[in-house]
Design an enzyme around this catalytic site. Structure first.
Site, short mmCIF file in Angstrom:
data_model
loop_
_atom_site.label_atom_id
_atom_site.label_comp_id
_atom_site.label_asym_id
_atom_site.label_seq_id
_atom_site.Cartn_x
_atom_site.Cartn_y
_atom_site.Cartn_z
N LYS A 173 -10.73 24.81 34.25
CA LYS A 173 -10.93 25.40 32.93
C LYS A 173 -11.54 26.80 33.03
O LYS A 173 -11.23 27.70 32.26
CB LYS A 173 -11.85 24.52 32.08
CG LYS A 173 -11.30 23.13 31.87
CD LYS A 173 -10.02 23.12 31.06
CE LYS A 173 -9.23 21.86 31.37
NZ LYS A 173 -7.94 21.80 30.74
N GLU A 228 -19.36 25.34 25.90
CA GLU A 228 -18.69 26.27 24.99
C GLU A 228 -19.29 26.15 23.61
O GLU A 228 -19.74 25.06 23.21
CB GLU A 228 -17.21 25.88 24.87
CG GLU A 228 -16.27 26.71 25.69
CD GLU A 228 -14.84 26.21 25.55
OE1 GLU A 228 -14.04 26.66 26.36
OE2 GLU A 228 -14.55 25.40 24.64
N HIS A 259 -9.97 13.61 19.66
CA HIS A 259 -9.18 14.58 20.42
C HIS A 259 -7.82 14.06 20.85
O HIS A 259 -7.13 14.68 21.65
CB HIS A 259 -9.97 15.10 21.64
CG HIS A 259 -11.31 15.64 21.24
ND1 HIS A 259 -11.44 16.81 20.55
CD2 HIS A 259 -12.55 15.15 21.40
CE1 HIS A 259 -12.74 17.02 20.30
NE2 HIS A 259 -13.43 16.02 20.79
N ARG A 311 2.92 22.02 31.34
CA ARG A 311 3.84 20.88 31.40
C ARG A 311 4.51 20.73 30.05
O ARG A 311 4.13 21.41 29.08
CB ARG A 311 3.05 19.60 31.72
CG ARG A 311 1.90 19.42 30.74
CD ARG A 311 1.22 18.09 30.85
NE ARG A 311 -0.08 18.09 30.21
CZ ARG A 311 -0.29 17.86 28.91
NH1 ARG A 311 0.73 17.62 28.11
NH2 ARG A 311 -1.51 17.90 28.40
#
Lengths: 484, 695
Positions: free
Chosen positions: A123, A206, A241, A298
């Site tokens: 990430k 974050e 999520h 992907r």
């Protein structure tokens, strides 16, 4: 720019199962490519095995011993004389070692290079790469060494803060911290989840974007430096999520912003040297500020809605790109028309905290009819195994406008009938009828916010089938206990 | 130019229809097959699937009306037939538009088992007005004020009101008495212009001579009165009695299709018609359609053999015990289930004495009071001293009557027996004695009856509690909005006005019914054999229509029971489906097996009778384990044979256990509830000494 040779793909190994394997086999059939799939013990009678031209037994049912076993998959692809390997989503699709192993075995990997996958899987590296291409990113703390660090960062950029696994993805391995005093505990939790789910327990932090919409851009790149984007997908309807409903276009973006973000996406991917299909995910806040969050290197579950509005078969494009063909469509050729919505039908019981519902599909009526597409990997009489994810069918509706697409989806959901397992269909129906969803007014908290309301449904059964259930009961007991 | 209508028709006003009947020389018929005959001889089990086939044929047969609604069928539909009384009524109306539909209403009890205040009556009657043309209304005390709320609503609603006089044969039931009742009725209905008077011979006891005399007396006094003779067949004299009534001037006779006729229902239409014609009277029938309907009945009546009465055959003895036709098979069924079928002759003998001690008419709810009272008395004495003691009891009653009911003329032992006769009186019998249903038609019973029922303090009880005026005046309006909320809570959805009306009549049965409907939908479209027995054998197939679409279920296989589940595989419209069915397992069966209350254990409350638990708690508050109850508080309510019995707490206490569930059937002495001492009663020193033993 990496230069590659053109190499035809005549036989494709599909290193996946379920609906995405079936969907890929269909494209292979269209393209005249021989399809080969692998299967685990419990998948011997699964639909992808029935549909493929050839199949190879990979091993026992747990994915680690079959679908996730790189050596077994490579051996299977080679033994069956395949030219290429398509990984789908999940399983080995984001494993750079697998992409490298394919390359080493002389197999074309239908996806980005191992290096790109590796950097997109990290990430921090992704954020650095995006930042380098001048893509707005969420203010973050790349190297988390202590809770104190997060507290300082939070106080600077504002709470809440999200702690995420560096190796995470698909919405897993995230912990939200609402206030400084919870930081230490949250960090422990995040480390522990990351350690369990991924290869490393390393995490980063974050700023949490409040009231955000999850909007992602589909792009397509060939080996010759051409990158185009295919517009956005709205994926804000999520639970923990996990996306439930996706649509294209988003009600949030106007043409100007779409163009601007699309240009950002194309520029970034050119910069990264990305090849094949991919997705750049953004959070867009209530002030229409957008932040890139990650790249999915992907094919994605929700690629169907883009296919429907763009009129392109993304998997066909991926195979052609992998075979070294140049993209023939230019950005200006891409006309996104109509509105598409996809609902994910999962074998889960929403009323029982979305517990997976496995078992035999004793009856199945798939949907069809005008402007409705169903991608599925199940059939009547098949037993849904408990080893893999619970997605059983994706239903996609297409219409000139969003309202009609919602009505069409409602119709399709009503028509879909499955016995033997519980599914998310009643919940999806509730979403399609929810005034905020219909009005296009929602963010990623939609499901959490309205869950009680959305779960307040009664599963209505067809009247004749209810009578049949009654007759079955009387027949089993031998006499009507209600009237005696 | 308008011409006067010549045939009775549902679309005409009551006044017009009554005028036509007056002008017309012909004798009319009411077919009671779908309701009263079905109740009297087939325990109300007829399916709507079978009955509704008759509607188009009845529609063309020339009947005055068809009784398709009301009485016990209403409750039975909710309870075991799983038919929505509204849907049933609507379907009849739709398929039989040219013949009047008819209901039976138990005065202010409507179709339920308690008295309703005016606002409930108004709501309920209004709800059914669109489907029901003729409203027959009786009161088991012939207490006309009880009929008034119904009369008002029906007449205001433009439907035909048919007040009924409950008929019996006894020294009190004289022509003068019935003339008095009729006068009271006509005072309420504003004369005879828009009503029909029914003579309700519910037991079937009026001999041809007796009925001739009564009809004649009524018509002498009120020549323009239209008389409708309702008569059961129990005594075997129905056909001649009906013909005699017509000869005397009755205009409408209750009959049924020939193959519907058994023993306790109604006379065969063709036989009555033939005898009338032989005696020179004209009738209003189209025999083609009458015969076609008979053919259909013949076709389906075999489905109901298992529900016919345990005892079959005419019984002229009915003139003594007066059990009404509608209660016959259900009483015998109760007796069989309760294992006292052998006591039936004794119970019936007891009833023939009882109706001379406490005088009212044996029709709902009176017939149930009589039945539960005497079934309990005879069973009690049988359990205590066998047939010998039962005979002693009945002989004592007989001698007492022979003595002119004078206590000082019987032996001291017989006197004791009589004074103990009603000592276990049900709440309903006590209510009756205290005038809560209205004043008794021939005066209050003798003092010894009160002494027997209420014990030593009977005088105070009578003085304090006996209502001498109309009990209706004391009925408060019910809070319908609150009842609606209560039902909403129970069924978890918005309540339709129809649901509410059903709930007001039969709360427990309605909640169960609505749950059943929610689960299975409308089962009345299934053929009767499948409704009763399912598909029975592999390869069997059933065909039925749903919204005009043909459907077929075929049984493909049926598994053995594994872990309490049987898998049934059926082809539903050619598509195979697997249905797992939870079997009522051996474990469950054990669980429901009755645990009896131990009278030696303080706080164990046993059931005083066989019945159904329909409420745990009282009208205002439901109870659960942990709740504290006061002595004398209603803690449960049982229902048996349409009678509700309150179970009162014998002590202050806290509920430790409730081993029964709502709607559960319980047997006599079965443990209903376990109470423990409440902390506060112990502190105050009230405790064991004040605890009464549960009965």
């Amino acid at each position: 720019m990496p230069s590659r040779h053109k190499r035809p793909i005549n036989k494709l190994f599909i290193a996946n199962r379920g609906e995405i394997a079936c969907r890929t086999i269909r494209t292979c059939m269209e393209m005249g490519i021989t399809s080969v799939v692998g299967y685990s013990d419990c998948d011997a009678l699964s639909y992808h095995v029935r549909m493929a031209d050839q199949a190879v037994h990979l091993g026992p049912s747990p994915a680690k011993l079959s679908y996730l076993d790189v050596a077994k998959v490579i051996d299977a692809a080679r033994a069956t004389g395949c030219d290429a390997v398509f990984p789908g989503y999940g399983f080995l699709s984001e494993d750079p070692e697998f992409a490298a192993a394919c390359r080493d075995a002389g197999l074309i990997f239908v996806g980005p290079s191992a290096e790109v996958i590796a950097s997109m899987g990290d990430k921090i590296a992704t954020k650095d790469a995006l930042a380098a291409a001048r893509v707005p990113i969420i203010p973050g703390l790349n190297k988390v060494t202590s809770a104190q660090q997060i507290v300082e960062f939070g106080n600077k950029v504002g709470w809440p803060i999200m702690i995420k696994a560096i190796a995470g993805g698909g919405g897993r391995g995230m912990v939200r911290v609402d206030a400084p005093q919870h930081t230490a505990k949250a960090l422990d939790q995040a480390n522990s989840i990351a350690g369990k789910l991924f290869t490393t327990d390393a995490v980063y932090a974050e700023k949490y974007i409040k009231g955000a919409r999850h909007i992602e851009f589909q792009f397509m790149a060939d080996q010759y430096g051409t990158v185009i984007h295919l517009g956005e997908r709205e994926c804000s309807i999520q639970r923990r999520h996990q996306k439930l409903v996706e649509e294209a276009p988003s009600t949030l973006l106007n043409e100007e912003l779409r163009k601007e973000m699309g240009a950002v996406v194309v520029r970034a991917m050119k910069n990264i040297g990305y090849v094949t299909a991919g997705t750049l995910e953004f959070l867009v806040d209530s002030d229409m500020k957008y932040y890139a969050i990650e790249v999915n290197p992907r094919i994605q579950v929700e690629h169907t809605v883009t296919e429907m509005v763009a009129g392109l078969d993304l998997i066909r494009l991926m195979i052609r790109t992998a075979a070294g063909q140049a993209l023939t469509v230019r950005q200006e050729d891409i006309v996104l028309r109509s509105h598409a919505i996809q609902c994910r039908v999962n074998a889960e019981d929403p009323k029982n905290n979305f517990a997976p519902s496995f078992g035999k599909v004793t009856y199945l009526r798939q949907v069809s009819g005008p402007f409705v597409r169903a991608d599925t990997g199940i059939y009547q009489g098949w037993e849904i195994p408990p080893f893999y994810d619970s997605l059983i069918t994706k239903i996609c509706s297409l219409a000139k406008d969003r309202t009609t697409a919602i009505e069409r989806m409602w119709r399709a959901l009503c028509e879909y009938e499955i016995w033997g397992v519980k599914t998310t269909i009643p919940l999806l129906k509730q979403i399609m009828r929810h005034p905020d969803f219909v009005a296009g007014q929602f963010d990623t908290d939609f499901i959490d916010k309205h869950l009680d309301e959305l779960l307040n449904y009664v599963e209505e059964e067809d009247e004749v089938l209810r009578l049949a259930r009654f007759v079955a009961e009387i027949t089993a007991i031998g006499k009507n206990p209600y009237c005696r | 130019m308008t011409t006067k209508p010549t045939n009775v028709h549902p679309t005409l006003s009551p006044k017009e229809n009554v005028a036509i009947l007056r002008r017309d020389k012909k004798i009319y018929f009411t077919n009671t097959g779908p309701r009263d005959t079905g109740q009297s001889d087939f325990k109300n089990r007829h399916t709507l699937y079978d009955l509704i086939r008759l509607a188009p044929l009845y529609n063309r047969s020339g009947y005055f009306s068809v009784e398709n609604h009301g009485g016990a069928r209403f409750h039975q539909n909710l309870l075991q037939n799983k038919i929505d009384p509204f849907e049933e009524a609507a379907r009849w109306k739709e398929r039989m538009p040219d013949v009047m539909t008819q209901t039976l209403v138990r005065s202010t009890n409507l179709w339920g088992y308690r008295m309703y205040p005016r606002n409930v009556v108004a709501l309920s009657v209004k709800a059914f007005l669109p489907y029901v043309d003729v409203w027959r209304c009786f009161d088991f005390l012939n207490y006309v004020p009880n009929m008034v709320p119904i009369a008002e609503e029906v007449m205001k609603g433009g439907k035909l009101f048919e007040p009924a006089i409950s008929f019996s044969v006894s020294e009190d039931c004289t022509n003068a008495y019935y003339l008095k009742v009729t006068r009271e009725i006509l005072a309420v209905t504003g004369g005879a212009k828009e009503i029909i008077l029914c003579i309700k011979d519910m037991a079937g006891v009026g001999s041809p001579k007796r009925i001739t005399s009564l009809v004649d007396a009524l018509l002498q006094k009120y020549p323009s009165l239209i008389i409708h003779y309702h008569r059961h067949t129990t005594d075997g004299l129905a056909v001649p009695a009906l013909v005699a009534a017509a000869k005397a001037g009755a205009k409408i006779l209750d009959v049924t299709d020939d193959p519907f006729t058994r023993y306790y229902g109604h006379a065969p239409v063709r036989s009555v018609n033939a005898l009338l014609q032989e005696q020179g009277m004209e009738t209003n029938l189209d025999l083609t359609w009458v015969d076609e309907a008979a053919r259909i009945v013949t076709d389906f009546i075999g489905n109901y053999q298992e529900f016919e009465s345990q005892f079959r055959g005419f019984s002229h003895k009915v003139t003594e015990h007066r059990m009404p036709g509608g209660a016959f098979p259900s009483s015998f069924e109760q007796a069989e289930k309760g294992d006292f079928l052998h006591l039936m002759p004794h119970i019936l003998r007891g009833m023939s004495y009882g109706n001379r001690f406490i005088k009212y008419f044996d029709v709902t709810p009176g017939s149930q009071i009589t039945w539960t009272t005497w079934a309990a008395i005879v069973q009690f004495h049988f359990k205590e001293g066998g047939y010998r003691q039962v005979d002693q009891l009945l002989d004592a009653c007989e001698r007492f009557i022979a003595s002119g009911q004078r206590l000082n003329k019987v032996t001291p032992a017989e006197r004791d027996i009589l004074l103990g006769l009603y000592s276990r009186a049900t709440d309903d019998l006590k209510s009756l004695l205290l005038g809560r249903y209205g004043p008794l038609p021939f005066g209050w019973p003798a003092d010894w009856v009160y002494q027997s029922a209420f014990g030593d303090a009977w005088r105070e009880r009578v003085k304090k509690d006996r209502i001498e005026a109309s009990p209706l005046d004391q009925k408060k309006k019910e809070n319908i909005a609150a009842i609606q909320r209560e039902l909403e809570d129970k069924i978890g959805r918005r309540v339709m006005p129809e649901d509410l009306v059903l709930y007001l009549q039969h709360p427990g049965a309605t909640v169960d019914f609505l749950a059943f409907r929610r689960k299975f939908g409308d089962t009345t479209i299934l053929p009767t054999r499948v409704w009763f027995d399912g598909l029975q054998a592999v390869g069997r197939e059933v065909y039925f229509d749903h919204q005009g679409k043909p459907n077929t279920f075929k049984l493909l296989s049926i598994g053995t029971e594994v872990a309490g589940v049987r898998h049934v595989v059926m082809a539903v419209n050619n598509t195979m489906h697997v249905f797992p069915v939870d079997m009522p397992s051996a474990k469950d069966r054990l669980k429901t097996e009755a645990r009896l209350a131990d009278p030696a254990v303080k706080g164990e409350i046993g059931s005083p009778m066989m019945g159904n638990v329909w409420r745990i708690g009282d009208k205002d508050r439901s109870l659960k384990v942990g709740d504290i109850v006061r002595e004398g508080q209603e803690i449960m309510n049982l229902e048996a044979m349409k009678i509700e019995t309150a179970i009162l707490s014998p002590m202050h206490g806290v509920i430790k256990d409730i081993p029964v569930k709502l709607s559960q059937a319980v047997v006599e002495k079965q443990l209903l509830l376990v109470l423990g001492a409440a902390p506060w009663s112990e502190r105050k020193g009230k405790g064991a000494s004040k605890v009464k033993k549960p009965e």
